[in-house]
Motif scaffolding. Structure first.
Motif, PDB file in Angstrom:
ATOM      1  N   MET A   1       0.843  -1.171   0.000  1.00 39.86           N
ATOM      2  CA  MET A   1       0.000   0.000   0.000  1.00 39.86           C
ATOM      3  C   MET A   1       0.895   1.243   0.000  1.00 39.86           C
ATOM      4  O   MET A   1       1.833   1.336   0.769  1.00 39.86           O
ATOM      5  CB  MET A   1      -0.894  -0.017   1.233  1.00 39.86           C
ATOM      6  N   VAL A   2       0.574   2.151  -0.871  1.00 37.06           N
ATOM      7  CA  VAL A   2       1.346   3.381  -0.990  1.00 37.06           C
ATOM      8  C   VAL A   2       0.683   4.463  -0.163  1.00 37.06           C
ATOM      9  O   VAL A   2      -0.518   4.690  -0.268  1.00 37.06           O
ATOM     10  CB  VAL A   2       1.445   3.833  -2.462  1.00 37.06           C
ATOM     11  N   ALA A   3       1.474   5.101   0.655  1.00 37.97           N
ATOM     12  CA  ALA A   3       0.939   6.192   1.482  1.00 37.97           C
ATOM     13  C   ALA A   3       1.125   7.503   0.723  1.00 37.97           C
ATOM     14  O   ALA A   3       2.206   7.777   0.205  1.00 37.97           O
ATOM     15  CB  ALA A   3       1.664   6.251   2.817  1.00 37.97           C
ATOM     16  N   PHE A   4       0.046   8.235   0.643  1.00 38.18           N
ATOM     17  CA  PHE A   4       0.109   9.540  -0.017  1.00 38.18           C
ATOM     18  C   PHE A   4       0.161  10.622   1.042  1.00 38.18           C
ATOM     19  O   PHE A   4      -0.595  10.592   2.000  1.00 38.18           O
ATOM     20  CB  PHE A   4      -1.127   9.768  -0.896  1.00 38.18           C
ATOM     21  N   SER A   5       1.044  11.540   0.846  1.00 33.60           N
ATOM     22  CA  SER A   5       1.072  12.662   1.784  1.00 33.60           C
ATOM     23  C   SER A   5       0.336  13.825   1.142  1.00 33.60           C
ATOM     24  O   SER A   5       0.474  14.065  -0.046  1.00 33.60           O
ATOM     25  CB  SER A   5       2.516  13.063   2.110  1.00 33.60           C
ATOM     26  N   ARG A   6      -0.437  14.440   1.941  1.00 37.28           N
ATOM     27  CA  ARG A   6      -1.142  15.620   1.444  1.00 37.28           C
ATOM     28  C   ARG A   6      -0.208  16.805   1.542  1.00 37.28           C
ATOM     29  O   ARG A   6       0.288  17.126   2.609  1.00 37.28           O
ATOM     30  CB  ARG A   6      -2.384  15.899   2.285  1.00 37.28           C
ATOM     31  N   SER A   7       0.004  17.414   0.415  1.00 32.20           N
ATOM     32  CA  SER A   7       0.851  18.599   0.466  1.00 32.20           C
ATOM     33  C   SER A   7      -0.047  19.793   0.769  1.00 32.20           C
ATOM     34  O   SER A   7      -0.981  20.080   0.037  1.00 32.20           O
ATOM     35  CB  SER A   7       1.592  18.806  -0.856  1.00 32.20           C
ATOM     36  N   ARG A   8       0.239  20.384   1.866  1.00 31.01           N
ATOM     37  CA  ARG A   8      -0.546  21.560   2.242  1.00 31.01           C
ATOM     38  C   ARG A   8       0.077  22.783   1.596  1.00 31.01           C
ATOM     39  O   ARG A   8       1.293  22.903   1.524  1.00 31.01           O
ATOM     40  CB  ARG A   8      -0.555  21.739   3.760  1.00 31.01           C
ATOM     41  N   ALA A   9      -0.787  23.647   1.142  1.00 30.96           N
ATOM     42  CA  ALA A   9      -0.287  24.894   0.563  1.00 30.96           C
ATOM     43  C   ALA A   9       0.418  25.678   1.659  1.00 30.96           C
ATOM     44  O   ALA A   9      -0.003  25.658   2.822  1.00 30.96           O
ATOM     45  CB  ALA A   9      -1.440  25.709  -0.005  1.00 30.96           C
ATOM     46  N   ALA A  10       1.487  26.296   1.300  1.00 28.23           N
ATOM     47  CA  ALA A  10       2.223  27.085   2.281  1.00 28.23           C
ATOM     48  C   ALA A  10       1.313  28.186   2.829  1.00 28.23           C
ATOM     49  O   ALA A  10       0.572  28.822   2.086  1.00 28.23           O
ATOM     50  CB  ALA A  10       3.451  27.696   1.626  1.00 28.23           C
ATOM     51  N   GLN A  11       1.367  28.336   4.120  1.00 29.27           N
ATOM     52  CA  GLN A  11       0.571  29.376   4.759  1.00 29.27           C
ATOM     53  C   GLN A  11       1.170  30.735   4.420  1.00 29.27           C
ATOM     54  O   GLN A  11       2.391  30.881   4.347  1.00 29.27           O
ATOM     55  CB  GLN A  11       0.573  29.177   6.281  1.00 29.27           C
ATOM     56  N   PRO A  12       0.322  31.739   4.231  1.00 27.14           N
ATOM     57  CA  PRO A  12       0.878  33.073   3.956  1.00 27.14           C
ATOM     58  C   PRO A  12       1.656  33.564   5.171  1.00 27.14           C
ATOM     59  O   PRO A  12       1.316  33.221   6.306  1.00 27.14           O
ATOM     60  CB  PRO A  12      -0.367  33.924   3.699  1.00 27.14           C
ATOM     61  N   PRO A  13       2.687  34.344   4.953  1.00 26.38           N
ATOM     62  CA  PRO A  13       3.504  34.832   6.067  1.00 26.38           C
ATOM     63  C   PRO A  13       2.692  35.664   7.063  1.00 26.38           C
ATOM     64  O   PRO A  13       2.988  35.669   8.243  1.00 26.38           O
ATOM     65  CB  PRO A  13       4.594  35.658   5.419  1.00 26.38           C
ATOM     66  N   VAL A  14       1.689  36.344   6.577  1.00 29.87           N
ATOM     67  CA  VAL A  14       0.762  37.079   7.437  1.00 29.87           C
ATOM     68  C   VAL A  14      -0.640  36.634   7.031  1.00 29.87           C
ATOM     69  O   VAL A  14      -1.068  36.884   5.899  1.00 29.87           O
ATOM     70  CB  VAL A  14       0.912  38.610   7.270  1.00 29.87           C
ATOM     71  N   PRO A  15      -1.353  35.943   7.929  1.00 34.50           N
ATOM     72  CA  PRO A  15      -2.688  35.456   7.574  1.00 34.50           C
ATOM     73  C   PRO A  15      -3.635  36.602   7.195  1.00 34.50           C
ATOM     74  O   PRO A  15      -3.561  37.695   7.759  1.00 34.50           O
ATOM     75  CB  PRO A  15      -3.166  34.760   8.854  1.00 34.50           C
ATOM     76  N   LEU A  16      -4.522  36.331   6.253  1.00 32.05           N
ATOM     77  CA  LEU A  16      -5.459  37.356   5.796  1.00 32.05           C
ATOM     78  C   LEU A  16      -6.311  37.890   6.937  1.00 32.05           C
ATOM     79  O   LEU A  16      -6.647  39.075   6.969  1.00 32.05           O
ATOM     80  CB  LEU A  16      -6.340  36.813   4.680  1.00 32.05           C
ATOM     81  N   GLU A  17      -6.660  37.029   7.878  1.00 32.92           N
ATOM     82  CA  GLU A  17      -7.466  37.475   9.019  1.00 32.92           C
ATOM     83  C   GLU A  17      -6.737  38.560   9.817  1.00 32.92           C
ATOM     84  O   GLU A  17      -7.362  39.456  10.376  1.00 32.92           O
ATOM     85  CB  GLU A  17      -7.828  36.290   9.915  1.00 32.92           C
ATOM     86  N   SER A  18      -5.416  38.505   9.829  1.00 34.69           N
ATOM     87  CA  SER A  18      -4.639  39.538  10.533  1.00 34.69           C
ATOM     88  C   SER A  18      -4.811  40.901   9.873  1.00 34.69           C
ATOM     89  O   SER A  18      -4.907  41.925  10.550  1.00 34.69           O
ATOM     90  CB  SER A  18      -3.153  39.164  10.560  1.00 34.69           C
ATOM     91  N   PHE A  19      -4.863  40.918   8.536  1.00 31.52           N
ATOM     92  CA  PHE A  19      -5.094  42.180   7.828  1.00 31.52           C
ATOM     93  C   PHE A  19      -6.491  42.709   8.158  1.00 31.52           C
ATOM     94  O   PHE A  19      -6.677  43.904   8.384  1.00 31.52           O
ATOM     95  CB  PHE A  19      -4.959  41.998   6.311  1.00 31.52           C
ATOM     96  N   ARG A  20      -7.466  41.808   8.202  1.00 33.97           N
ATOM     97  CA  ARG A  20      -8.852  42.190   8.509  1.00 33.97           C
ATOM     98  C   ARG A  20      -8.934  42.833   9.897  1.00 33.97           C
ATOM     99  O   ARG A  20      -9.517  43.889  10.084  1.00 33.97           O
ATOM    100  CB  ARG A  20      -9.752  40.954   8.418  1.00 33.97           C
ATOM    101  N   GLU A  21      -8.327  42.186  10.870  1.00 29.68           N
ATOM    102  CA  GLU A  21      -8.351  42.690  12.244  1.00 29.68           C
ATOM    103  C   GLU A  21      -7.573  44.000  12.376  1.00 29.68           C
ATOM    104  O   GLU A  21      -7.932  44.868  13.173  1.00 29.68           O
ATOM    105  CB  GLU A  21      -7.773  41.639  13.190  1.00 29.68           C
ATOM    106  N   ALA A  22      -6.502  44.115  11.609  1.00 33.43           N
ATOM    107  CA  ALA A  22      -5.632  45.290  11.713  1.00 33.43           C
ATOM    108  C   ALA A  22      -6.336  46.585  11.327  1.00 33.43           C
ATOM    109  O   ALA A  22      -5.982  47.653  11.816  1.00 33.43           O
ATOM    110  CB  ALA A  22      -4.393  45.091  10.843  1.00 33.43           C
ATOM    111  N   ILE A  23      -7.329  46.502  10.473  1.00 31.42           N
ATOM    112  CA  ILE A  23      -8.042  47.701  10.044  1.00 31.42           C
ATOM    113  C   ILE A  23      -8.839  48.299  11.203  1.00 31.42           C
ATOM    114  O   ILE A  23      -9.094  49.497  11.238  1.00 31.42           O
ATOM    115  CB  ILE A  23      -8.978  47.375   8.853  1.00 31.42           C
ATOM    116  N   HIS A  24      -9.172  47.489  12.186  1.00 31.04           N
ATOM    117  CA  HIS A  24     -10.051  47.932  13.270  1.00 31.04           C
ATOM    118  C   HIS A  24      -9.337  48.192  14.590  1.00 31.04           C
ATOM    119  O   HIS A  24      -9.983  48.625  15.549  1.00 31.04           O
ATOM    120  CB  HIS A  24     -11.151  46.889  13.482  1.00 31.04           C
TER     121      HIS A  24
END
Length: 161
Positions: A1-24
């Motif tokens: 049985m071959v194990a597949f690894s899920r390649s996760r997309a690299a996380q952005p250096p600054v999460p988008l939610e941080s930009f959202r919160e920063a405006i307020h």
């Protein structure tokens, strides 16, 4: 049985939610700017992608001049629904430049989150008896401008010529 690894997309250096919160919130805005300006060169290059200094400068100029224009009206207590159209024009320009390949997804996504939050603030301020025309909206515009300027520093240091 071959194990597949899920390649996760690299996380952005600054999460988008941080930009959202920063405006307020001043503290969050300061944190986002500090994070952007302290990115290691690899993460900074990944964030700015293939954007050229000229392409970002032109985009920065359009968006920040819009922010400055709305800020002047906010200072005078003259924010209205027309300002929603003005900031939405910036959204269209960012999306257009991204579609043309002039601005990488990471930068465009950050700008679009910022613009989206500004649209919400403008809508609230433009309502009759709108909250914080001078306070909340002016602060949000100032924080947005600060973050856009920090991104400009990254592009200047790590963008393409």
């Amino acid at each position: 049985m071959v194990a597949f690894s899920r390649s996760r997309a690299a996380q952005p250096p600054v999460p988008l939610e941080s930009f959202r919160e920063a405006i307020h919130c001043d503290g969050r805005a300061s944190d986002v700017v500090s994070k952007l300006l302290s990115l290691d060169p690899r993460d900074a290059r990944r964030f700015v992608g293939e954007v050229t200094k000229t392409a970002y400068r032109r985009l920065h100029e359009v968006v920040t001049s819009t922010i400055d224009e709305i800020a002047q009206r906010a200072e005078r207590g003259e924010v209205g629904s027309r300002d929603l159209i003005t900031i939405t024009r910036s959204e269209v320009i960012v999306r257009y430049q991204q579609a043309r390949g002039q601005v990488p997804k990471e930068v465009a996504d950050a700008l679009l989150v910022i613009i989206d939050e500004l649209k919400k603030e403008i809508q609230a301020a433009a309502k009759p008896g709108g909250r914080g025309t001078r306070g909340e909206l002016s602060g949000a515009l100032e924080r947005a401008r600060l973050i856009l300027d920090a991104i400009a520093v990254l592009v200047y240091n790590y963008g393409k010529r």
